[in-house]
Write a protein that holds these residues in place. Structure first.
Motif, PDB file in Angstrom:
ATOM      1  N   GLU A 119     127.688-105.935  27.812  1.00 58.06           N
ATOM      2  CA  GLU A 119     128.196-104.570  27.979  1.00 58.06           C
ATOM      3  C   GLU A 119     129.716-104.568  28.119  1.00 58.06           C
ATOM      4  O   GLU A 119     130.394-103.664  27.611  1.00 58.06           O
ATOM      5  CB  GLU A 119     127.539-103.913  29.185  1.00 58.06           C
ATOM      6  N   ALA A 120     130.252-105.587  28.761  1.00 56.69           N
ATOM      7  CA  ALA A 120     131.709-105.688  28.881  1.00 56.69           C
ATOM      8  C   ALA A 120     132.354-105.929  27.522  1.00 56.69           C
ATOM      9  O   ALA A 120     133.377-105.314  27.188  1.00 56.69           O
ATOM     10  CB  ALA A 120     132.078-106.817  29.847  1.00 56.69           C
ATOM     11  N   ALA A 121     131.762-106.811  26.724  1.00 56.40           N
ATOM     12  CA  ALA A 121     132.312-107.095  25.392  1.00 56.40           C
ATOM     13  C   ALA A 121     132.288-105.849  24.521  1.00 56.40           C
ATOM     14  O   ALA A 121     133.258-105.542  23.809  1.00 56.40           O
ATOM     15  CB  ALA A 121     131.516-108.221  24.726  1.00 56.40           C
ATOM     16  N   ALA A 122     131.178-105.103  24.556  1.00 57.33           N
ATOM     17  CA  ALA A 122     131.073-103.876  23.766  1.00 57.33           C
ATOM     18  C   ALA A 122     132.086-102.843  24.238  1.00 57.33           C
ATOM     19  O   ALA A 122     132.699-102.129  23.427  1.00 57.33           O
ATOM     20  CB  ALA A 122     129.654-103.314  23.863  1.00 57.33           C
ATOM     21  N   THR A 123     132.289-102.750  25.549  1.00 51.46           N
ATOM     22  CA  THR A 123     133.228-101.774  26.100  1.00 51.46           C
ATOM     23  C   THR A 123     134.657-102.085  25.696  1.00 51.46           C
ATOM     24  O   THR A 123     135.432-101.180  25.338  1.00 51.46           O
ATOM     25  CB  THR A 123     133.102-101.724  27.632  1.00 51.46           C
ATOM     26  N   ARG A 124     135.048-103.350  25.746  1.00 56.89           N
ATOM     27  CA  ARG A 124     136.412-103.699  25.341  1.00 56.89           C
ATOM     28  C   ARG A 124     136.632-103.383  23.862  1.00 56.89           C
ATOM     29  O   ARG A 124     137.693-102.872  23.473  1.00 56.89           O
ATOM     30  CB  ARG A 124     136.701-105.174  25.639  1.00 56.89           C
ATOM     31  N   LEU A 125     135.648-103.700  23.036  1.00 63.04           N
ATOM     32  CA  LEU A 125     135.763-103.386  21.612  1.00 63.04           C
ATOM     33  C   LEU A 125     135.912-101.884  21.400  1.00 63.04           C
ATOM     34  O   LEU A 125     136.796-101.423  20.665  1.00 63.04           O
ATOM     35  CB  LEU A 125     134.529-103.910  20.872  1.00 63.04           C
ATOM     36  N   ALA A 126     135.059-101.120  22.057  1.00 63.91           N
ATOM     37  CA  ALA A 126     135.108 -99.664  21.917  1.00 63.91           C
ATOM     38  C   ALA A 126     136.411 -99.092  22.457  1.00 63.91           C
ATOM     39  O   ALA A 126     136.981 -98.160  21.875  1.00 63.91           O
ATOM     40  CB  ALA A 126     133.922 -99.035  22.642  1.00 63.91           C
ATOM     41  N   SER A 127     136.900 -99.644  23.545  1.00 60.17           N
ATOM     42  CA  SER A 127     138.103 -99.103  24.180  1.00 60.17           C
ATOM     43  C   SER A 127     139.320 -99.216  23.284  1.00 60.17           C
ATOM     44  O   SER A 127     140.136 -98.288  23.190  1.00 60.17           O
ATOM     45  CB  SER A 127     138.358 -99.813  25.513  1.00 60.17           C
ATOM     46  N   GLY A 134     143.366 -92.325  19.143  1.00 54.74           N
ATOM     47  CA  GLY A 134     144.001 -91.268  19.932  1.00 54.74           C
ATOM     48  C   GLY A 134     143.182 -90.761  21.095  1.00 54.74           C
ATOM     49  O   GLY A 134     143.480 -89.701  21.650  1.00 54.74           O
ATOM     50  N   PHE A 135     142.161 -91.513  21.511  1.00 54.21           N
ATOM     51  CA  PHE A 135     141.344 -91.137  22.660  1.00 54.21           C
ATOM     52  C   PHE A 135     141.799 -91.926  23.887  1.00 54.21           C
ATOM     53  O   PHE A 135     141.994 -93.132  23.812  1.00 54.21           O
ATOM     54  CB  PHE A 135     139.867 -91.425  22.393  1.00 54.21           C
ATOM     55  N   THR A 136     141.927 -91.221  24.993  1.00 56.22           N
ATOM     56  CA  THR A 136     142.371 -91.880  26.225  1.00 56.22           C
ATOM     57  C   THR A 136     141.307 -91.876  27.304  1.00 56.22           C
ATOM     58  O   THR A 136     141.526 -92.409  28.396  1.00 56.22           O
ATOM     59  CB  THR A 136     143.636 -91.197  26.771  1.00 56.22           C
ATOM     60  N   CYS A 137     140.146 -91.282  27.023  1.00 55.25           N
ATOM     61  CA  CYS A 137     139.083 -91.203  28.014  1.00 55.25           C
ATOM     62  C   CYS A 137     137.739 -91.135  27.297  1.00 55.25           C
ATOM     63  O   CYS A 137     137.631 -90.496  26.236  1.00 55.25           O
ATOM     64  CB  CYS A 137     139.267 -89.954  28.891  1.00 55.25           C
ATOM     65  N   PHE A 138     136.715 -91.790  27.869  1.00 59.32           N
ATOM     66  CA  PHE A 138     135.372 -91.632  27.337  1.00 59.32           C
ATOM     67  C   PHE A 138     134.387 -91.411  28.478  1.00 59.32           C
ATOM     68  O   PHE A 138     134.610 -91.853  29.614  1.00 59.32           O
ATOM     69  CB  PHE A 138     134.946 -92.845  26.492  1.00 59.32           C
ATOM     70  N   VAL A 139     133.315 -90.701  28.158  1.00 61.24           N
ATOM     71  CA  VAL A 139     132.240 -90.445  29.112  1.00 61.24           C
ATOM     72  C   VAL A 139     131.038 -91.291  28.722  1.00 61.24           C
ATOM     73  O   VAL A 139     130.495 -91.139  27.627  1.00 61.24           O
ATOM     74  CB  VAL A 139     131.849 -88.958  29.130  1.00 61.24           C
ATOM     75  N   GLU A 140     130.650 -92.207  29.600  1.00 61.99           N
ATOM     76  CA  GLU A 140     129.448 -93.015  29.415  1.00 61.99           C
ATOM     77  C   GLU A 140     128.308 -92.273  30.125  1.00 61.99           C
ATOM     78  O   GLU A 140     128.350 -92.088  31.333  1.00 61.99           O
ATOM     79  CB  GLU A 140     129.641 -94.405  30.012  1.00 61.99           C
ATOM     80  N   PRO A 141     127.270 -91.852  29.385  1.00 56.46           N
ATOM     81  CA  PRO A 141     126.317 -90.879  29.937  1.00 56.46           C
ATOM     82  C   PRO A 141     125.129 -91.466  30.691  1.00 56.46           C
ATOM     83  O   PRO A 141     124.036 -90.902  30.657  1.00 56.46           O
ATOM     84  CB  PRO A 141     125.848 -90.156  28.672  1.00 56.46           C
ATOM     85  N   GLY A 142     125.343 -92.572  31.365  1.00 54.46           N
ATOM     86  CA  GLY A 142     124.248 -93.133  32.146  1.00 54.46           C
ATOM     87  C   GLY A 142     123.306 -93.991  31.340  1.00 54.46           C
ATOM     88  O   GLY A 142     122.103 -94.046  31.633  1.00 54.46           O
ATOM     89  N   SER A 143     123.828 -94.695  30.343  1.00 53.19           N
ATOM     90  CA  SER A 143     122.994 -95.603  29.559  1.00 53.19           C
ATOM     91  C   SER A 143     123.493 -97.039  29.632  1.00 53.19           C
ATOM     92  O   SER A 143     122.983 -97.904  28.922  1.00 53.19           O
ATOM     93  CB  SER A 143     122.950 -95.158  28.095  1.00 53.19           C
ATOM     94  N   ALA A 144     124.471 -97.283  30.469  1.00 48.03           N
ATOM     95  CA  ALA A 144     124.947 -98.651  30.711  1.00 48.03           C
ATOM     96  C   ALA A 144     124.253 -99.170  31.960  1.00 48.03           C
ATOM     97  O   ALA A 144     124.277 -98.527  33.016  1.00 48.03           O
ATOM     98  CB  ALA A 144     126.455 -98.672  30.897  1.00 48.03           C
ATOM     99  N   PHE A 145     123.634-100.336  31.847  1.00 48.17           N
ATOM    100  CA  PHE A 145     122.871-100.880  32.961  1.00 48.17           C
ATOM    101  C   PHE A 145     123.765-101.329  34.110  1.00 48.17           C
ATOM    102  O   PHE A 145     123.361-101.296  35.268  1.00 48.17           O
ATOM    103  CB  PHE A 145     122.016-102.055  32.482  1.00 48.17           C
ATOM    104  N   GLU A 146     124.975-101.757  33.763  1.00 50.82           N
ATOM    105  CA  GLU A 146     125.915-102.251  34.768  1.00 50.82           C
ATOM    106  C   GLU A 146     127.221-101.459  34.682  1.00 50.82           C
ATOM    107  O   GLU A 146     128.169-101.875  34.011  1.00 50.82           O
ATOM    108  CB  GLU A 146     126.183-103.744  34.576  1.00 50.82           C
ATOM    109  N   PRO A 147     127.286-100.291  35.333  1.00 52.72           N
ATOM    110  CA  PRO A 147     128.530 -99.508  35.280  1.00 52.72           C
ATOM    111  C   PRO A 147     129.754-100.289  35.722  1.00 52.72           C
ATOM    112  O   PRO A 147     130.858-100.064  35.206  1.00 52.72           O
ATOM    113  CB  PRO A 147     128.239 -98.331  36.222  1.00 52.72           C
ATOM    114  N   ASP A 148     129.573-101.228  36.665  1.00 57.25           N
ATOM    115  CA  ASP A 148     130.721-102.038  37.099  1.00 57.25           C
ATOM    116  C   ASP A 148     131.312-102.821  35.927  1.00 57.25           C
ATOM    117  O   ASP A 148     132.535-102.964  35.826  1.00 57.25           O
ATOM    118  CB  ASP A 148     130.298-103.017  38.193  1.00 57.25           C
ATOM    119  N   ALA A 149     130.449-103.352  35.058  1.00 48.84           N
ATOM    120  CA  ALA A 149     130.929-104.120  33.908  1.00 48.84           C
ATOM    121  C   ALA A 149     131.696-103.221  32.946  1.00 48.84           C
ATOM    122  O   ALA A 149     132.723-103.625  32.386  1.00 48.84           O
ATOM    123  CB  ALA A 149     129.750-104.780  33.183  1.00 48.84           C
ATOM    124  N   VAL A 150     131.213-101.985  32.748  1.00 47.24           N
ATOM    125  CA  VAL A 150     131.900-101.041  31.867  1.00 47.24           C
ATOM    126  C   VAL A 150     133.258-100.661  32.434  1.00 47.24           C
ATOM    127  O   VAL A 150     134.283-100.676  31.735  1.00 47.24           O
ATOM    128  CB  VAL A 150     131.029 -99.783  31.651  1.00 47.24           C
TER     129      VAL A 150
END
Length: 481
Positions: A119-127, A134-150
């Motif tokens: 999940e961390a690897a996917a988040t860094r890629l997406a970020s 041009g996006f500075t914020c994203f909303v993760e809608p409760g589908s990440a198992f480890e919010p701390d990792a995100v």
């Protein structure tokens, strides 16, 4: 006024940390002007001032002055719905992932197999992709198992995010209608029990206590008929009490809508209104299907809606259910934009698709409408409209300077039009989040981009190996001798 206060007013009050000059500025003020020769003064995490240089900007001084050279400068776009941990399954699941796989693991199995490092690897890629678009914020809608990792991974790149507790659902019978999104492995990982959901509810709201932080928390239920009335009421009461949004999926699939209506004996919004869970702090994602009798309830209760055009069109819904969201936006409903999962699109495609699909539906959106959806309405859908979505004093310094030499942004006669229709790709040059420069020259400043790509590739191969998934595609892969 004392002598010290006089000096503070004349000197210190006009000092800032970063000064952006010579900008084609889209401040998203009430009157919606485009300021030619604009400036933004950033002090700490906040915007200290913004406007025309001829009016006030020449009085500001800063140790870091950025000459935008007439490039477009706008508030950071807000990705209002992104399953960020899906970023590394690109290519493995084509088409409509909600339909059951013909054999082998499905999309739900992939999700259930993710470890925190995946999940961390996917988040860094997406970020990084988000910043480049041009996006500075994203909303993760409760589908990440480890919010701390995100949150940790997003923070290493420097992007803002809002997270929620994972998979809050206590009645998953309806998921059989969209079998590709359900599996025994997923239900085992996040058991659909009311006890678990009620104990987890609000577990991410502690993040809002960090006054100047870039990680936020909200309340989310999975939705689509998977929440009991008790869970819905508890979630809305918590959101009201804590001043955050309640985010939930609704209206993604025509079959699910019909199943919900049969079970409820009335329309979904009539039922939700009866429960008292509608309001301006409620955010519904997708809303691909809306009945005639639901339109008036939406207009009266004024929730936010997040439209995900890629998810809508990939299911063939324009042929059977022309979207009603552009018309709602034109009638004053806050409609934001989301990607859903970027399995077969980039995070910047929603704005272009919104224009095309709205024209097909008979209520064409102008580029200016779409910019509002990405900024003001996106901030409201995220519950962050008190700090994001505008370039104005007191708002967070989340902003984007587009590339001056990007051919897709030329000749820049109409900045809003060119941003939405031809310049919606990775055309950001410089990005600030919370007053910090996190992208310069189109490259992240806090992480090594190639290392992130390599990490994501290793993660994708590891998850596929655990599931026994062969490399997809019709063409054979021939290794070098």
């Amino acid at each position: 006024m004392s002598e010290r206060e006089t000096r503070m007013t004349s000197d210190d009050a006009r000092r800032c940390d970063i000064l952006i000059r010579n900008a084609t500025l889209l401040p998203m003020a009430e009157t919606r002007e485009i300021l030619l020769g604009g400036f933004v003064a950033v002090r700490g995490h906040l915007i200290a001032d913004a406007g025309l240089e001829g009016e006030a900007g020449t009085g500001w001084t800063a140790p870091c002055v950025i000459d935008a050279q007439n490039a477009i400068v706008h508030p950071g776009f807000i990705e209002a719905h992104l399953h960020v941990n899906a970023q590394t399954c690109r290519g493995y699941f084509r088409g409509d992932a909600s339909r059951s796989a013909t054999g082998g693991p499905n999309y739900a199995d992939w999700k259930a197999a993710l470890e925190p490092e995946d999940e961390a690897a996917a988040t860094r890629l997406a970020s990084i992709e988000l910043l480049r678009h041009g996006f500075t914020c994203f909303v993760e809608p409760g589908s990440a198992f480890e919010p701390d990792a995100v949150v940790e991974a997003a923070g290493t790149v420097g992007i803002r995010c809002s997270v929620a507790d994972p998979y809050l659902w206590d009645d998953t019978a309806i998921m059989q209608v969209i079998g590709g999104l359900a599996s025994d492995a997923l239900f085992a990982r996040v058991p659909p029990t009311r006890e678990r959901c009620l104990s987890a509810l609000g577990g991410q709201l502690f993040r809002n206590r960090a006054e100047n932080g870039i990680a936020h928390g909200h309340v989310a239920l999975y939705g689509e008929g998977t929440a009991s009335d008790d869970l819905l009421r508890a979630a809305k009461a918590l959101a009201d009490r804590e001043g955050v949004i309640l985010n939930t999926h609704l209206g993604f699939d025509a079959g699910v809508v019909e199943a919900m209506e049969r079970a409820l004996g009335r329309s979904r919004f009539a039922h939700l209104a009866g429960l008292g869970v509608l309001g301006q702090n409620t955010t519904f994602v997708h809303m691909n299907i809306l009945r005639d009798d639901e339109i008036s309830i939406v207009q009266e209760t004024k929730p936010s809606i997040v439209w995900c055009p890629q998810a809508y069109v990939s299911r063939g819904l324009p042929l059977i259910a022309p979207t009603r969201l552009p018309a709602l936006k034109r009638n004053g409903v806050a409609v934001a934009l989301g990607t859903d999962s970027a399995r077969q699109s980039s995070v910047g495609d929603a704005m272009f698709l919104a224009v095309q699909l709205s024209a097909e539906a008979g209520t064409g959106l102008a580029a200016e409408d779409v910019i509002e959806m990405l900024t003001l309405h996106g901030a409201r859908a995220a519950g962050l409209d008190h700090m994001l979505g505008r370039l104005a004093p007191g708002f967070r310094a989340d902003l984007v300077i587009r590339g001056r030499g990007v051919i897709e942004l030329g000749p820049c006669i109409d900045p809003a039009h060119q941003l939405v229709t031809v310049g919606h790709g990775p055309t950001a040059d410089t990005v600030l989040v919370n007053g910090r420069i996190v992208m310069r020259g189109g490259r992240p400043t806090k992480v090594d981009e190639m290392s992130v790509i390599d990490e994501a590739q290793r993660s994708a191969r590891s998850v596929a190996g655990r599931l026994g998934l062969a490399p997809p595609g019709r063409w054979p892969r021939i290794p070098a001798p």
